[in-house]
Design a protein around this motif. Sequence first.
Motif, PDB file in Angstrom:
ATOM      1  N   THR A 187      32.763   2.106  50.975  1.00 20.22           N
ATOM      2  CA  THR A 187      33.966   2.324  50.176  1.00 20.22           C
ATOM      3  C   THR A 187      33.785   1.763  48.765  1.00 20.22           C
ATOM      4  O   THR A 187      34.115   2.405  47.769  1.00 20.22           O
ATOM      5  CB  THR A 187      35.182   1.629  50.829  1.00 20.22           C
ATOM      6  OG1 THR A 187      35.275   2.062  52.171  1.00 20.22           O
ATOM      7  CG2 THR A 187      36.459   1.944  50.087  1.00 20.22           C
ATOM      8  N   SER A 188      33.227   0.550  48.691  1.00 18.21           N
ATOM      9  CA  SER A 188      33.024  -0.067  47.381  1.00 18.21           C
ATOM     10  C   SER A 188      32.100   0.783  46.524  1.00 18.21           C
ATOM     11  O   SER A 188      32.352   0.996  45.336  1.00 18.21           O
ATOM     12  CB  SER A 188      32.413  -1.460  47.548  1.00 18.21           C
ATOM     13  OG  SER A 188      33.413  -2.360  47.913  1.00 18.21           O
ATOM     14  N   ILE A 189      31.018   1.270  47.134  1.00 23.17           N
ATOM     15  CA  ILE A 189      30.053   2.054  46.360  1.00 23.17           C
ATOM     16  C   ILE A 189      30.707   3.347  45.870  1.00 23.17           C
ATOM     17  O   ILE A 189      30.554   3.738  44.711  1.00 23.17           O
ATOM     18  CB  ILE A 189      28.791   2.333  47.209  1.00 23.17           C
ATOM     19  CG1 ILE A 189      28.028   1.028  47.421  1.00 23.17           C
ATOM     20  CG2 ILE A 189      27.904   3.362  46.538  1.00 23.17           C
ATOM     21  CD1 ILE A 189      26.805   1.146  48.274  1.00 23.17           C
ATOM     22  N   LYS A 190      31.475   3.991  46.761  1.00 25.83           N
ATOM     23  CA  LYS A 190      32.152   5.226  46.346  1.00 25.83           C
ATOM     24  C   LYS A 190      33.099   4.956  45.182  1.00 25.83           C
ATOM     25  O   LYS A 190      33.156   5.708  44.217  1.00 25.83           O
ATOM     26  CB  LYS A 190      32.940   5.816  47.533  1.00 25.83           C
ATOM     27  CG  LYS A 190      32.121   6.716  48.427  1.00 25.83           C
ATOM     28  CD  LYS A 190      33.014   7.526  49.336  1.00 25.83           C
ATOM     29  CE  LYS A 190      33.742   6.639  50.320  1.00 25.83           C
ATOM     30  NZ  LYS A 190      34.373   7.331  51.431  1.00 25.83           N
ATOM     31  N   THR A 191      33.843   3.841  45.303  1.00 19.72           N
ATOM     32  CA  THR A 191      34.821   3.525  44.260  1.00 19.72           C
ATOM     33  C   THR A 191      34.135   3.270  42.926  1.00 19.72           C
ATOM     34  O   THR A 191      34.556   3.780  41.882  1.00 19.72           O
ATOM     35  CB  THR A 191      35.642   2.283  44.656  1.00 19.72           C
ATOM     36  OG1 THR A 191      35.998   2.382  46.014  1.00 19.72           O
ATOM     37  CG2 THR A 191      36.875   2.167  43.802  1.00 19.72           C
ATOM     38  N   VAL A 192      33.070   2.479  42.962  1.00 19.82           N
ATOM     39  CA  VAL A 192      32.425   2.145  41.695  1.00 19.82           C
ATOM     40  C   VAL A 192      31.825   3.406  41.071  1.00 19.82           C
ATOM     41  O   VAL A 192      31.871   3.594  39.857  1.00 19.82           O
ATOM     42  CB  VAL A 192      31.371   1.026  41.871  1.00 19.82           C
ATOM     43  CG1 VAL A 192      30.058   1.547  42.346  1.00 19.82           C
ATOM     44  CG2 VAL A 192      31.195   0.280  40.567  1.00 19.82           C
ATOM     45  N   PHE A 193      31.327   4.325  41.903  1.00 18.75           N
ATOM     46  CA  PHE A 193      30.739   5.543  41.339  1.00 18.75           C
ATOM     47  C   PHE A 193      31.806   6.446  40.732  1.00 18.75           C
ATOM     48  O   PHE A 193      31.605   7.011  39.662  1.00 18.75           O
ATOM     49  CB  PHE A 193      29.930   6.298  42.389  1.00 18.75           C
ATOM     50  CG  PHE A 193      28.484   5.955  42.299  1.00 18.75           C
ATOM     51  CD1 PHE A 193      27.701   6.517  41.304  1.00 18.75           C
ATOM     52  CD2 PHE A 193      27.904   5.046  43.156  1.00 18.75           C
ATOM     53  CE1 PHE A 193      26.374   6.182  41.185  1.00 18.75           C
ATOM     54  CE2 PHE A 193      26.584   4.701  43.044  1.00 18.75           C
ATOM     55  CZ  PHE A 193      25.808   5.270  42.060  1.00 18.75           C
ATOM     56  N   MET A 194      32.929   6.536  41.431  1.00 20.76           N
ATOM     57  CA  MET A 194      34.036   7.314  40.892  1.00 20.76           C
ATOM     58  C   MET A 194      34.423   6.783  39.499  1.00 20.76           C
ATOM     59  O   MET A 194      34.521   7.532  38.526  1.00 20.76           O
ATOM     60  CB  MET A 194      35.218   7.199  41.861  1.00 20.76           C
ATOM     61  CG  MET A 194      36.495   7.744  41.313  1.00 20.76           C
ATOM     62  SD  MET A 194      36.592   9.498  41.620  1.00 20.76           S
ATOM     63  CE  MET A 194      38.259   9.789  41.048  1.00 20.76           C
ATOM     64  N   GLY A 195      34.606   5.468  39.417  1.00 12.13           N
ATOM     65  CA  GLY A 195      34.984   4.860  38.145  1.00 12.13           C
ATOM     66  C   GLY A 195      33.914   5.038  37.096  1.00 12.13           C
ATOM     67  O   GLY A 195      34.198   5.352  35.938  1.00 12.13           O
ATOM     68  N   PHE A 196      32.679   4.877  37.527  1.00 12.21           N
ATOM     69  CA  PHE A 196      31.553   4.967  36.603  1.00 12.21           C
ATOM     70  C   PHE A 196      31.396   6.387  36.057  1.00 12.21           C
ATOM     71  O   PHE A 196      31.169   6.593  34.858  1.00 12.21           O
ATOM     72  CB  PHE A 196      30.292   4.521  37.341  1.00 12.21           C
ATOM     73  CG  PHE A 196      29.028   4.703  36.579  1.00 12.21           C
ATOM     74  CD1 PHE A 196      28.760   3.946  35.454  1.00 12.21           C
ATOM     75  CD2 PHE A 196      28.090   5.642  36.988  1.00 12.21           C
ATOM     76  CE1 PHE A 196      27.593   4.117  34.755  1.00 12.21           C
ATOM     77  CE2 PHE A 196      26.916   5.814  36.294  1.00 12.21           C
ATOM     78  CZ  PHE A 196      26.670   5.049  35.170  1.00 12.21           C
ATOM     79  N   VAL A 197      31.540   7.372  36.942  1.00 12.63           N
ATOM     80  CA  VAL A 197      31.404   8.768  36.495  1.00 12.63           C
ATOM     81  C   VAL A 197      32.512   9.113  35.505  1.00 12.63           C
ATOM     82  O   VAL A 197      32.262   9.720  34.458  1.00 12.63           O
ATOM     83  CB  VAL A 197      31.425   9.727  37.712  1.00 12.63           C
ATOM     84  CG1 VAL A 197      31.598  11.163  37.258  1.00 12.63           C
ATOM     85  CG2 VAL A 197      30.148   9.577  38.513  1.00 12.63           C
ATOM     86  N   LEU A 198      33.738   8.675  35.825  1.00  8.58           N
ATOM     87  CA  LEU A 198      34.841   8.916  34.891  1.00  8.58           C
ATOM     88  C   LEU A 198      34.542   8.280  33.533  1.00  8.58           C
ATOM     89  O   LEU A 198      34.712   8.905  32.478  1.00  8.58           O
ATOM     90  CB  LEU A 198      36.139   8.324  35.446  1.00  8.58           C
ATOM     91  CG  LEU A 198      36.896   9.156  36.467  1.00  8.58           C
ATOM     92  CD1 LEU A 198      38.120   8.398  36.948  1.00  8.58           C
ATOM     93  CD2 LEU A 198      37.311  10.480  35.841  1.00  8.58           C
ATOM     94  N   ALA A 199      34.063   7.033  33.559  1.00  6.83           N
ATOM     95  CA  ALA A 199      33.768   6.330  32.312  1.00  6.83           C
ATOM     96  C   ALA A 199      32.698   7.065  31.524  1.00  6.83           C
ATOM     97  O   ALA A 199      32.795   7.225  30.310  1.00  6.83           O
ATOM     98  CB  ALA A 199      33.308   4.901  32.621  1.00  6.83           C
TER      99      ALA A 199
END
Lengths: 358, 283
Positions: A154-166
Amino acid sequence: MTAIDPSQLAEAREAKRTRRLTRINKAEGWFKVIGLPFMAPLLRAIAGDDPRGQMKLLWQTLFVPILSILCFLGLWAVLAPKVHTSLGTIPGPAQVWSQAVALDAAADREAERRVAFYERQEERNAKLIADGQRDKVQNREYTGRPTYYDQIWTSIKTVFMGFVLATLVAVPLGIAAGLSPTVNAAINPLVQIFKPVSPLAWLPIVTMVVSALASGDGGMSRSFIISAITVTLCSLWPTLINTSLGVASIDKDLVNVGKVLKLSPWARVTRLVLPSALPLIFTGLRLSLGVGWMVLIAAEMLAQNPGLGKFVWDEFQNGSSDSLARIMVAVLTIGIIGFLLDRMMFAIQNLITFSDKR
Amino acid sequence: MYALPRAYAKASAGIARNDERYLEFSQLHKIYPTPKGPLTVVEDVNLKLRKGEFVSLIGHSGCGKSTVLTMAAGLNPISKGAIVLDGTYVEGADPERAVVFQSPNLFPWLSARENVAIGVDRVYPTASRAERQDVVEYYLERVGLVNAMNKSASEMSNGMRQRVGIARAFALSPKLLLLDEPFGMLDSLTRWELQEVLMEVWDRTKVTAVCVTHDVDEAILLADRVVMMTNGPQATIGKITEVNLPRPRTRKALLSHPDYYAYREEIIGFLEEYEHGHKKEAA
């Protein structure tokens, strides 16, 4: 039968060795990229190329790090029992390890339960169908506790979502700012003001906005969106700043070539600007992902996104005698995953960017 | 032996309006504003070039010869006066005025072929893919890179890169070729080699060219006329010498030509006169 000339045989062996060594040399760069710099000297020593010289390299790249880790573990084991807290003494490496094993075992048990749950459901449904009560068939999702591995994922998915948006916001904006001093002047004050803001300050605002706008169903939970957007807001800046710097510092002579060739704006960006700025863009992306991963843990704690941050928070609230050891397992996990994420970005950077040194 | 590629011939087949005054610099000035008031770097440069003429621009370093060239390229705005090429005023950079820079300035992430193609695709938009590829390969062959077409620019030596730079400029089928100390960064042996390459390619296309240099032998070898500039600031044309040596020229043939040393002496004499800064003419 022809006699085998021993000198010929030696020659063939020599050629084979040279080939093997060239392969090792080629792979050396990649070993460094993925964080295993000791592999090349180790392989070379095995292949018999100047073993004494390789030992010196191995000493630096392999034995010194291992020694320092052992020293750290030793100090930890000796000092930790001396600190008494309300949850008992601080756990040493042995307890932390046993908790890691326990978490793994719990994940296994959870997996078994999950399988068993679906088996029972299948059975029940099959029986209902056999009895001709098809309308009573129910398919439910298993809703057990998330395992430690689920939380990591879950953490990895969340950080990637945020990172891709950024990345989607920061790279185009950075290119615009690098190309046009006007855009740069417009963006710069905002960047300077928002860059130092802590994720903890963003979180309440993001929470309110997301709660107002997102319903929370449709695949993504609110806590996931809140955490991801907080990551975005904090990891935007390194990419933005480095991209605009990379674009602004393109070789002026190459810009002149672009002018003489009268490249179209699109060709200018894709053929000239992006390839020139890519190394710095990637430096920014690596920093962003690092920042994002750090921010994520804090965001998850407060937003209750079921990842590693929530795990740490829950254990802290839980306050059992194992809690501190579990939190330390989480700390080490966070560190290792952060390191792997960085290596991954570095490897991608090496794969796709141009560099004079390769 | 080698016919020019079809797309090139098509593009260069227009009839020029005024072949005697194909390129004209008239009252060209470059003035930079400084805190101490405006500084005139180049003053009142007047020069006419025939179509197909090769002119060398020589002078001491810092005399503003490169400034004149970059103004002609459209990379440096003109302060006063004008440059007219084939009936149109020079304004901004354009592939019809190709530039060979002092450092090769290739896109290091592209191969030799791609570096030339990026310009060719731009100037022959109507040509077919095969025709464009023809142009690229023709010029890379002419500069001696048959076997290195797919080599990445970052893996090349400076000499090879400058060969690509030359191919890229010629492949644009320019009306005017501008060379800004094109061999300044190379060692002497490579420089001689590339001068011959340049001569060879130029002889085939006879494109109007201006070459900035501070090498006297290079100026004579390449040019129909050598234009000598006085020292800056307020640099201007001091003297023009017609070079009547037979073409095609080679370095070796020139060295044994009886007139060669006279030209050489004339130019060196001029440069020596200006060696110690700007000489004020008696008013």
